[in-house]
Write a protein that holds these residues in place. Structure first.
Motif, PDB file in Angstrom:
ATOM      1  N   ILE A  77       0.842  -1.196   0.000  1.00  0.00           N
ATOM      2  CA  ILE A  77       0.000   0.000   0.000  1.00  0.00           C
ATOM      3  C   ILE A  77       0.877   1.246   0.000  1.00  0.00           C
ATOM      4  CG2 ILE A  77      -1.700   1.302   1.335  1.00  0.00           C
ATOM      5  CD1 ILE A  77      -2.849  -1.447   2.209  1.00  0.00           C
ATOM      6  N   PHE A  78       1.997   1.165   0.722  1.00  0.00           N
ATOM      7  CA  PHE A  78       2.968   2.260   0.744  1.00  0.00           C
ATOM      8  C   PHE A  78       4.306   1.743   0.243  1.00  0.00           C
ATOM      9  CE2 PHE A  78      -0.047   3.553   4.101  1.00  0.00           C
ATOM     10  CZ  PHE A  78      -0.441   4.766   3.572  1.00  0.00           C
ATOM     11  N   ILE A  79       5.052   2.629  -0.385  1.00  0.00           N
ATOM     12  CA  ILE A  79       6.334   2.242  -0.978  1.00  0.00           C
ATOM     13  C   ILE A  79       7.404   2.041   0.088  1.00  0.00           C
ATOM     14  CG2 ILE A  79       8.182   2.999  -2.544  1.00  0.00           C
ATOM     15  CD1 ILE A  79       5.979   4.495  -4.112  1.00  0.00           C
ATOM     16  N   LEU A  81       8.610   1.730   4.315  1.00  0.00           N
ATOM     17  CA  LEU A  81       8.170   1.349   5.657  1.00  0.00           C
ATOM     18  C   LEU A  81       7.919   2.587   6.505  1.00  0.00           C
ATOM     19  CD1 LEU A  81       7.539  -0.925   7.636  1.00  0.00           C
ATOM     20  CD2 LEU A  81       9.974  -0.971   8.232  1.00  0.00           C
ATOM     21  N   GLU A  82       8.729   3.629   6.285  1.00  0.00           N
ATOM     22  CA  GLU A  82       8.546   4.872   7.041  1.00  0.00           C
ATOM     23  C   GLU A  82       7.157   5.464   6.795  1.00  0.00           C
ATOM     24  OE1 GLU A  82       8.326   9.062   7.856  1.00  0.00           O
ATOM     25  OE2 GLU A  82       8.484   8.303   5.819  1.00  0.00           O
ATOM     26  N   ALA A  83       6.721   5.464   5.558  1.00  0.00           N
ATOM     27  CA  ALA A  83       5.388   5.983   5.238  1.00  0.00           C
ATOM     28  C   ALA A  83       4.304   5.115   5.881  1.00  0.00           C
ATOM     29  CB  ALA A  83       5.192   6.050   3.725  1.00  0.00           C
ATOM     30  N   SER A  84       4.531   3.818   5.910  1.00  0.00           N
ATOM     31  CA  SER A  84       3.570   2.901   6.541  1.00  0.00           C
ATOM     32  C   SER A  84       3.474   3.158   8.042  1.00  0.00           C
ATOM     33  CB  SER A  84       3.977   1.452   6.287  1.00  0.00           C
ATOM     34  OG  SER A  84       3.938   1.147   4.924  1.00  0.00           O
ATOM     35  N   VAL A  85       4.618   3.328   8.680  1.00  0.00           N
ATOM     36  CA  VAL A  85       4.625   3.598  10.124  1.00  0.00           C
ATOM     37  C   VAL A  85       3.956   4.939  10.394  1.00  0.00           C
ATOM     38  CG1 VAL A  85       6.093   4.076  12.126  1.00  0.00           C
ATOM     39  CG2 VAL A  85       6.662   2.194  10.582  1.00  0.00           C
ATOM     40  N   TYR A  86       4.291   5.937   9.609  1.00  0.00           N
ATOM     41  CA  TYR A  86       3.713   7.270   9.787  1.00  0.00           C
ATOM     42  C   TYR A  86       2.192   7.214   9.644  1.00  0.00           C
ATOM     43  CZ  TYR A  86       2.641  12.184   9.002  1.00  0.00           C
ATOM     44  OH  TYR A  86       2.097  13.437   9.070  1.00  0.00           O
ATOM     45  N   PHE A  87       1.705   6.595   8.571  1.00  0.00           N
ATOM     46  CA  PHE A  87       0.263   6.525   8.367  1.00  0.00           C
ATOM     47  C   PHE A  87      -0.400   5.749   9.507  1.00  0.00           C
ATOM     48  CE2 PHE A  87      -3.630   4.498   7.113  1.00  0.00           C
ATOM     49  CZ  PHE A  87      -4.355   5.572   6.633  1.00  0.00           C
TER      50      PHE A  87
END
Length: 143
Positions: A77-79, A81-87
């Motif tokens: 869903i996100f490119i 892991l940082e974006a995934s954690v943030y979301f």
């Protein structure tokens, strides 16, 4: 839609089970500390017990956010892991900045993550209150 609901429900169930098992482990630790925490001086011991419970709570919230983040990343869903954690963190806390959004085909997961965060905050708050109540009750019996 059904896929999102099943995945989100599984993630909620998983995070609640992880938190429950973890609190069960904390309860075993607190039972071992019963005699120590009931003896005076009460103030410093109450601080230690509550600090332990608060750090445990913070750890459980962190684990729950990571469960969601890794799942979002694994589902591509996100490119990053940082974006995934943030979301996951923004959704979990219901802060909802809106600067990172789920793709439309996955947007139901955002609401489920927020529901999971609310559930976890409520569950962990109730457990903290119970630990405080139980500790103070044991301390009062010692007087």
């Amino acid at each position: 839609m059904i896929e999102q609901l099943l995945i989100g429900s599984a993630l909620i169930l998983g995070s609640v089970i992880i938190a429950t098992v973890s609190w069960w482990a904390l309860e075993a630790i607190l039972i071992r500390l019963h005699g120590w925490s009931a003896r005076p001086p009460h103030g410093p011991k109450l601080v230690v017990i509550l600090s332990l419970a608060l750090f445990w709570t913070l750890f459980m919230m962190t684990v729950s956010v990571w469960v969601w983040a890794v799942s979002l990343f694994w589902l591509d869903i996100f490119i990053t892991l940082e974006a995934s954690v943030y979301f996951a963190l923004v959704a979990f806390t219901t802060l909802g900045f809106g600067d990172i959004l789920l793709p439309q085909e996955w947007r139901l997961l955002g609401g489920l993550a927020a529901a999971n965060g609310l559930l976890m905050f409520g569950l962990l708050t109730a457990i903290l209150v119970e630990i405080l109540r139980d500790t103070r009750a044991r301390q009062r019996k010692f007087y």
